[in-house]
Every structure is written in C-alpha cells, then in structure tokens.
Enzyme design. Structure first.
Site, PDB file in Angstrom:
ATOM      1  N   GLU A 200      19.348 -21.254 -29.580  1.00  0.00           N
ATOM      2  CA  GLU A 200      20.634 -21.122 -30.271  1.00  0.00           C
ATOM      3  C   GLU A 200      20.467 -20.300 -31.547  1.00  0.00           C
ATOM      4  OE1 GLU A 200      23.492 -24.335 -30.350  1.00  0.00           O
ATOM      5  OE2 GLU A 200      23.507 -24.227 -32.545  1.00  0.00           O
TER       6      GLU A 200
ATOM      7  N   PRO B  79      24.712 -13.946 -38.590  1.00  0.00           N
ATOM      8  CA  PRO B  79      24.291 -13.685 -39.975  1.00  0.00           C
ATOM      9  C   PRO B  79      25.456 -13.187 -40.825  1.00  0.00           C
ATOM     10  CG  PRO B  79      22.794 -12.676 -38.382  1.00  0.00           C
ATOM     11  CD  PRO B  79      24.012 -13.090 -37.632  1.00  0.00           C
TER      12      PRO B  79
ATOM     13  N   ASP C 291      33.372 -28.275 -37.491  1.00  0.00           N
ATOM     14  CA  ASP C 291      33.287 -28.891 -38.817  1.00  0.00           C
ATOM     15  C   ASP C 291      34.496 -28.495 -39.658  1.00  0.00           C
ATOM     16  OD1 ASP C 291      30.744 -29.972 -38.242  1.00  0.00           O
ATOM     17  OD2 ASP C 291      29.820 -28.037 -38.703  1.00  0.00           O
TER      18      ASP C 291
ATOM     19  N   ASP D  72      32.642 -43.802 -29.322  1.00  0.00           N
ATOM     20  CA  ASP D  72      32.052 -42.462 -29.269  1.00  0.00           C
ATOM     21  C   ASP D  72      31.546 -42.141 -27.862  1.00  0.00           C
ATOM     22  OD1 ASP D  72      31.533 -40.210 -31.091  1.00  0.00           O
ATOM     23  OD2 ASP D  72      29.432 -40.494 -30.524  1.00  0.00           O
TER      24      ASP D  72
END
Length: 588
Positions: free
Chosen positions: A28, A32, A120, A182
C-alpha cells in the site's frame, strides 16, 4: 500458482482462490504532497513491482484531499507498471456524483478492485460528518458500487481487530456490546457486496486471532488479509499507534523505549518484531500480508526476506518483463525500452492487438508519437536530483565517458536512459564500465544465458520446470570513429551482428533478418516462448527517443552557450546508437 503471459486483472478475491493457500503479499502507498515525491514514488513502485506482489493499492488521502492524484496514480500503476491496482474510495468530503465519476474513471482505466471506506474526518475536524448528497458509511458505498457496476469490481472493506476507534475514543477499551456491534457492521459490509477484508494495523496477534474466530462464528467467510505496518522510527510508531489507538504489548514499548534515540536500532528491532508476527500469522492461516509501506521499501523487503517470501519471486514472473493487464494477450516486446518501460507502455497503450508469439506482423499498429510526456514527465526526477547525478560541468567528452562508467559502478544513481541498474546487468557491470570509459556508452544490455532454470532468482521467468536462454546483447552510443573501428573488427566474430543509426537517420546493419529473438524459454507441454526481440522497425522508432534524451534531460541542465551544453550537443549530433547481438549464447 503458475503464471500466465496474460494478466486479465481478476478480482483480488479470485486471485487469492487461485493461489490455493500459498501466502502472498501486497503493498500500500499514499499520494505524496510534492511533484518530487510523486516522481520518487513512481520509481519506488516500479522497483517494488519486480518483487511480484499480488496487488498494490493507493490511498484516497485524509478527508478526500487527494482525489485526482489517487486516480492518476492508480491508473498509471495499472497501465504503465502492469500492476494489479486497488484504488481506495472514501465517503469523506465527496458527493454521490464524485463517487460515480471516480468509479467510472477507474473502470475506464481497467481498474477492477476498489477498497470502500468511510474515511477519516477532514484535517482539523475531530468528528466525522456526512457530506451533503454523499454517503453515510462504507455499507452505503459498497451497496452503491454494486448497484452501479454489478460484479465488475472486486470490493474490499476495512476490518478492525481491536474494534473501530469511534467505539472507544474516550475509553481505553471497547465494550463487549460495541465489539459485537462492530463485528455485525463488518458483516453488513460483506452482505452489501464486499468480497475481501483488509485489517487495520495491529501488533497483538492474540487479539487478531480471537477476532478471526469471532467473525467466522457470525458467518463472515470472505478472505481476511492482515494489514502490516513496519516500525521505521520511534516517533512515527508512537504517532501512528496513538492516532489509531492501537494496542501495543508492553514488552514492545519497553524494548523501544531503551533504543528510541537510535533510529537504526529501532528499525532493526521493528523488522524482527514484525517478521515474527508475520510468521505466526501465516502459520495461523492468514492468506497473505498487506504491507503498509509508508512509501518506503527497505524494512518491507527485509521482513519479506526474513519470511522467505522473496525466494520464489522468479516463479511468479510470467515473462522477463511485466505483461500489461489487457484482454488481448501480449507475449513479445522489443528490448530497446527495457529500462524505460513506462514510455513503451504509453506509446503502445492504444493498440487494440499486440504482436503475438512472433514479432513483425505487418498489421502491428504504429507507435504513438514521441512527445514531451515521454521525454520529460516519465522516468524524470527533479532537476536537483538530475544535476547531482550527471549534471556537473564538463570539460571534455571523456567526462561523459567517465559518468557512464560511474553509473555502472554505483557512484551515481541514474542516467537519462536508466533510472537504476538492473540486477542482471550487475553480473557484467565491470567490463561494461571499462567499455564506457573507452567511449562506448552503454544504455542497455543483457548477458548470455544458456539453459538456466526458469526459477533462477535473477534470470528466471515463466514458472518452475523450464529452461531459459539469452543471447548477449549490448546497446550503446559511440563516435563515428569508434563505430568505424567496430565495423572493422566484427567480421572476425561471425556470431555477432550490429545495427546502428545516428540522429539524422543514417542506418546501417549487418543483420540479415529484421527481427532477432534474444530471449526465449522452453517449458513442459508448451511451445517455445520468445518474449524479447531486437527489431529493426522498433529500433528506428526508439532512436528518436534515445537521442532526444541527450537534449531534454542532460543538455537542459546547462546554460545554452556553455561548454558543457556544447559537448552534449556534439554527442547528440554526431554519435551513433548501436546494438550488438552475439548469437553464440553458449560460448560467445
């Protein structure tokens, strides 16, 4: 698993089934932040691709911040490096329309694997919020992908052996109730259409093994690939495990605390710790290892070496070069682009059919037009890096000769035609460096090989059980005087033949055939394969690119009226590009 000459990009779940329990690894990477970083990543991925990972993937970026770059990198990994590529797709800061566009672009570029994530929170936000007109979670994203594209994509989702961080942000442990929630949510993702699970990083194998038992008990049967993150620095490890609230055994913290100011000691400890973890995971039935590289390679390679997983790289190599992922088979290529495969892939990407079995079919399509993309954007690092390698001031042409020699002995790391030294060239680098210092400036070569086992670590390809062969080959620039001397000497060696051309197109050859095979293999129950050839038509196409690199990549480093620029221009204008093949592969 026996490699084939055609990579059709089956879904990751299908590839895992094909392996019949043989462990694999995947890599993975993340996008950049700078152009120089992107260029360096391309070089690293190309190098690591030669380790034959099952697939690679590229992240979407925090808060959906790298959407376009992720699409670009995924497409180029797939099309230029011929690596099966999985693209991340998140729900963060992205509308339904943008998801639709991203999936369509991925499909247009032949990508057939997607990792669906909620994502996120955007940078600066603590709490994740649904984007207006977007998706609330990964289940919705998986379901939408299936609705839009059916079974075309292989869909992976994330699994959290310690539970998702949202369940214990403010507490040290996840509650039993939330742990069960979960697990059920993971099953919901699978039921929505996911066919593979990749885990969050972890360092407690006991927790992982119990989690695997728990998810199997509730009916999750798809492959689960553990996500593995090497420890490169103490600070980085501390930040990453803190951000993810990863449970780290106390003995690991104690060991790291004692060496935290010694980066090399930390890295060595991390390699051994993670290697031991991985041995246990594979012994416990993990199908493979998904390596979170952090765009670095040394620790990853050391870990895989410790596991013995790189010993059979040659057995996974279908051909001496990586075949493209295409519906139509490709099993033969000209040798000239061996050190610039991305340019070759770009210039042939619109071919509907590829020369099959034997090169030279008159129906083969033309190469794409040479442009600044091939000369400037591909295989190119920033100007400072190029200057440090070969951009010093030149006082005479001998300085150029010496730089070619230094590349072969490892004193400089690149030349315009070569981003790095290939492993098989290392076997002949000493005589090649001496040849360079005498004015024969080599840019491509291969040693003669006579019946090496097809699983040889350096030269092997095609799977086990075969024998591979190579004719000695060298390609170089030289002055007209050196070329004249070469022509005078070659008749004394009847097994050798040459072809030569200068930048003006003056072509000369001693070859009687326009196509000569220089690599071939013999395998049980198969026709002889000859995947690499020297081909006159392709050579005359390649010469424009080879000569243009003198000016675009080298001369451009100097002021136009400088002595250094004049030396490079003189070489471009007067030298010949020459190939020499020695047909005596047994004792030539």
């Amino acid at each position: 698993f026996t490699p084939t000459c055609q990579a059709t990009m089956p879904k990751i779940g299908d590839r895992i089934k094909e392996l019949n329990g043989k462990p694999f690894y995947s890599f993975e990477y993340f996008p950049p932040k700078t152009p120089a970083g992107v260029s360096n990543l391309y070089e690293r991925v190309e190098r690591m691709g030669k380790l034959e990972p099952l697939f690679v993937d590229i992240t979407w970026g925090a808060g959906g911040s790298t959407t376009e770059l992720t699409l670009e990198l995924s497409s180029n990994f797939q099309q230029q490096f011929c690596l099966e590529t999985q693209m991340h797709l998140t729900c963060t800061n992205i509308s339904k329309e943008s998801v639709t566009e991203g999936l369509n672009k991925a499909r247009e570029n032949g990508i057939q694997n997607i990792l669906c994530l909620r994502g996120d929170p955007p940078l600066g936000q603590d709490k994740w919020e649904v984007t207006e007109g977007g998706f609330a979670n990964a289940v919705d994203l998986v379901r939408y992908t299936r609705e839009l594209h059916g079974d075309y994509f292989g869909i992976a989702v994330a699994g959290y052996p310690e539970g998702h961080i949202d369940h214990f942000k403010d507490t040290p442990e996840i509650s039993k109730e939330n742990y069960k929630k979960d697990l059920q949510y993971l099953k919901d993702k699978v039921d929505a259409g996911a066919d593979c699970i990749i885990t969050q990083l972890f360092y407690d194998v006991d927790i992982y093994e119990q989690w695997i038992k728990d998810l199997r008990e509730i009916g999750i049967t798809v492959p689960v690939i553990p996500g593995i993150m090497p420890i490169n620095t103490y600070g980085g490890f501390q930040r990453m495990t803190g951000f993810c609230k990863t449970k780290v055994p106390q003995h690991v913290w104690d060991a790291l605390e004692a060496i935290k100011d010694n980066d090399e000691a930390v890295k060595a400890y991390g390699v051994q710790l993670v290697s031991d973890m991985c041995k246990r995971l594979i012994a416990g039935g993990a199908p493979g290892l998904h390596m979170y590289t952090l765009n670095l390679e040394k620790s990853v390679i050391e870990i895989l070496n410790n596991l013995g997983m790189l010993d059979e790289t040659a057995q996974r190599r279908a051909l001496p070069w990586r075949p493209r992922i295409a519906k139509n088979p490709e099993n033969v290529r000209p040798i000239f682009w061996a050190n610039r495969p991305r340019s070759y892939m770009s210039r042939t990407r619109n071919w509907d059919d590829f020369p099959n079995g034997r090169w030279g079919d008159a129906r083969s399509p033309a190469y794409g037009e040479l442009n600044n993309y091939h000369l400037g954007d591909l295989h190119t690092v920033d100007e400072a890096d190029r200057k440090s390698s070969y951009g010093q001031e030149l006082s005479a042409v001998q300085d150029v000769y010496d730089l070619f020699g230094k590349f072969l002995t490892g004193q400089i790391k690149r030349l315009p035609w070569c981003a790095h030294l290939e492993e098989e060239t290392s076997e002949i680098k000493t005589p090649l460096s001496k040849v360079c210092e005498l004015g024969f400036l080599t840019i491509n070569s291969q040693p003669a090989i006579n019946a090496k086992p097809s699983d040889d670590a350096t030269h092997g390809w095609g799977g086990p059980g075969g024998l591979v062969y190579q004719k000695g080959y060298v390609e170089f620039f030289c002055s007209p005087a050196h070329f004249a001397a070469l022509k005078e000497a070659l008749p004394q060696r009847p097994s050798m033949q040459y072809s030569a051309v200068n930048s003006k197109g003056d072509f000369q050859t001693s070859a009687k055939s326009k196509v000569v095979a220089v690599t071939w293999g013999v395998f049980p129950d198969q026709e002889i394969k000859q995947p690499t050839v020297v081909d006159q038509e392709s050579f005359l196409v390649w010469k424009d690119e080879a000569f243009a690199l003198w000016l675009k990549q080298w001369k451009a480093l100097y002021p136009e009226d400088s002595k250094s620029a004049g030396i490079i221009q003189e070489i471009h204008d007067t030298y010949y590009l020459v190939t020499v093949v020695d047909n005596d592969f047994t004792s030539g």
